[in-house]
Design a protein around this motif. Sequence first.
Motif, mmCIF file in Angstrom:
data_model
loop_
_atom_site.group_PDB
_atom_site.id
_atom_site.type_symbol
_atom_site.label_atom_id
_atom_site.label_comp_id
_atom_site.label_asym_id
_atom_site.label_seq_id
_atom_site.Cartn_x
_atom_site.Cartn_y
_atom_site.Cartn_z
ATOM 1 N N SER A 133 0.829 -1.203 0.000
ATOM 2 C CA SER A 133 0.000 0.000 0.000
ATOM 3 C C SER A 133 0.867 1.259 0.000
ATOM 4 O O SER A 133 1.984 1.283 0.526
ATOM 5 C CB SER A 133 -0.914 0.009 1.225
ATOM 6 N N GLY A 134 0.314 2.315 -0.560
ATOM 7 C CA GLY A 134 1.045 3.578 -0.620
ATOM 8 C C GLY A 134 1.094 4.333 0.689
ATOM 9 O O GLY A 134 1.799 5.337 0.791
ATOM 10 N N VAL A 135 0.364 3.865 1.714
ATOM 11 C CA VAL A 135 0.351 4.604 2.980
ATOM 12 C C VAL A 135 1.694 4.544 3.702
ATOM 13 O O VAL A 135 2.017 5.420 4.508
ATOM 14 C CB VAL A 135 -0.750 4.084 3.928
ATOM 15 N N TRP A 136 2.488 3.523 3.400
ATOM 16 C CA TRP A 136 3.740 3.353 4.144
ATOM 17 C C TRP A 136 4.709 4.511 3.929
ATOM 18 O O TRP A 136 5.496 4.844 4.818
ATOM 19 C CB TRP A 136 4.403 2.023 3.755
ATOM 20 N N GLY A 137 4.659 5.108 2.786
ATOM 21 C CA GLY A 137 5.568 6.229 2.530
ATOM 22 C C GLY A 137 5.083 7.539 3.111
ATOM 23 O O GLY A 137 5.767 8.561 2.981
ATOM 24 N N ASN A 138 3.928 7.537 3.766
ATOM 25 C CA ASN A 138 3.333 8.778 4.279
ATOM 26 C C ASN A 138 3.118 8.790 5.778
ATOM 27 O O ASN A 138 2.568 9.752 6.308
ATOM 28 C CB ASN A 138 1.984 9.020 3.590
ATOM 29 N N ILE A 139 3.523 7.737 6.481
ATOM 30 C CA ILE A 139 3.322 7.699 7.929
ATOM 31 C C ILE A 139 4.667 7.712 8.644
ATOM 32 O O ILE A 139 5.629 7.082 8.210
ATOM 33 C CB ILE A 139 2.498 6.471 8.355
ATOM 34 N N SER A 140 4.710 8.466 9.739
ATOM 35 C CA SER A 140 5.902 8.514 10.582
ATOM 36 C C SER A 140 5.705 7.566 11.766
ATOM 37 O O SER A 140 4.700 6.865 11.865
ATOM 38 C CB SER A 140 6.134 9.940 11.076
ATOM 39 N N SER A 141 6.639 7.577 12.690
ATOM 40 C CA SER A 141 6.541 6.699 13.859
ATOM 41 C C SER A 141 5.483 7.169 14.840
ATOM 42 O O SER A 141 5.120 6.444 15.767
ATOM 43 C CB SER A 141 7.900 6.630 14.565
ATOM 44 N N THR A 142 4.966 8.396 14.661
ATOM 45 C CA THR A 142 3.934 8.921 15.553
ATOM 46 C C THR A 142 2.556 8.950 14.883
ATOM 47 O O THR A 142 1.618 9.516 15.432
ATOM 48 C CB THR A 142 4.288 10.336 16.025
ATOM 49 N N GLU A 143 2.446 8.359 13.711
ATOM 50 C CA GLU A 143 1.181 8.309 12.985
ATOM 51 C C GLU A 143 0.867 6.865 12.593
ATOM 52 O O GLU A 143 1.773 6.041 12.480
ATOM 53 C CB GLU A 143 1.240 9.157 11.714
ATOM 54 N N PHE A 144 -0.405 6.587 12.405
ATOM 55 C CA PHE A 144 -0.773 5.293 11.844
ATOM 56 C C PHE A 144 -1.615 5.515 10.593
ATOM 57 O O PHE A 144 -2.346 6.499 10.474
ATOM 58 C CB PHE A 144 -1.511 4.406 12.859
ATOM 59 N N GLY A 145 -1.455 4.593 9.656
ATOM 60 C CA GLY A 145 -2.245 4.640 8.439
ATOM 61 C C GLY A 145 -3.416 3.683 8.528
ATOM 62 O O GLY A 145 -3.458 2.795 9.388
ATOM 63 N N ILE A 146 -4.376 3.861 7.644
ATOM 64 C CA ILE A 146 -5.561 3.002 7.607
ATOM 65 C C ILE A 146 -5.689 2.392 6.217
ATOM 66 O O ILE A 146 -5.725 3.122 5.220
ATOM 67 C CB ILE A 146 -6.838 3.792 7.954
#
Length: 218
Positions: A133-146
């Motif tokens: 998924s493309g979310v992995w490139g947009n989340i930091s260690s303080t965020e979660f993707g859905i």
Amino acid sequence: MKILEFLKNKKGAMGIGTLIVFIAMVLVAAVAASVLINTSGFLQQKASATGKQSTEQVASGIQVLQVMGMHNTSNINKTVIYISPNAGSAPIDLSQAVVMVSDGSTKLVAKYNISNANTTDTQIKDGGSVFDSGVWGNISSTEFGIIVVQDADGSCTAKTPVINKGDIVAIALNTTGLKMGPRSDITGTIQPEFGAPGVISFTTPATYINGSRVIQLQ
């Protein structure tokens, strides 16, 4: 005659006093009744609101279906947590949820970034791997993707990530900062705005095989 007139006047004075006392008692009783009625109405409203909130707190919540991870032969850098609402749960707004994961020495606390639409992937439900998924490139260690896996009514979007009955989503966590090497004990929770949290608890495998990067953790 004067004595009789005096006695008649005296009886009239006593009757007026009694009437005044009686009216005062009626007024006091009316005020007391009004206070009791208002108090009982207020208590009824509070009890109703408390009962509703208690029902939501007990019946609602998140259940963790499965936890998967992708390792680089030494550490699990991508962790996916499949979740769904509990049976009978009210809709849950994931933008208000908090994910907490600990390796015993470091604690990761992640929230959803509603201003970044790229942290939600609604296309994965049509097929494909969650780790692509493309979310992995947009989340930091303080965020979660859905990553939406199943959402028949389309309630889970980037701006309104709400899950309800029958929905399944994957919470994508960047766990690079955690020590998730072989034989590591990992614990955590997914705490929704209200209701029971989803519990995360697993021990990583004894070794990581290079040819099998994706592993089931819980």
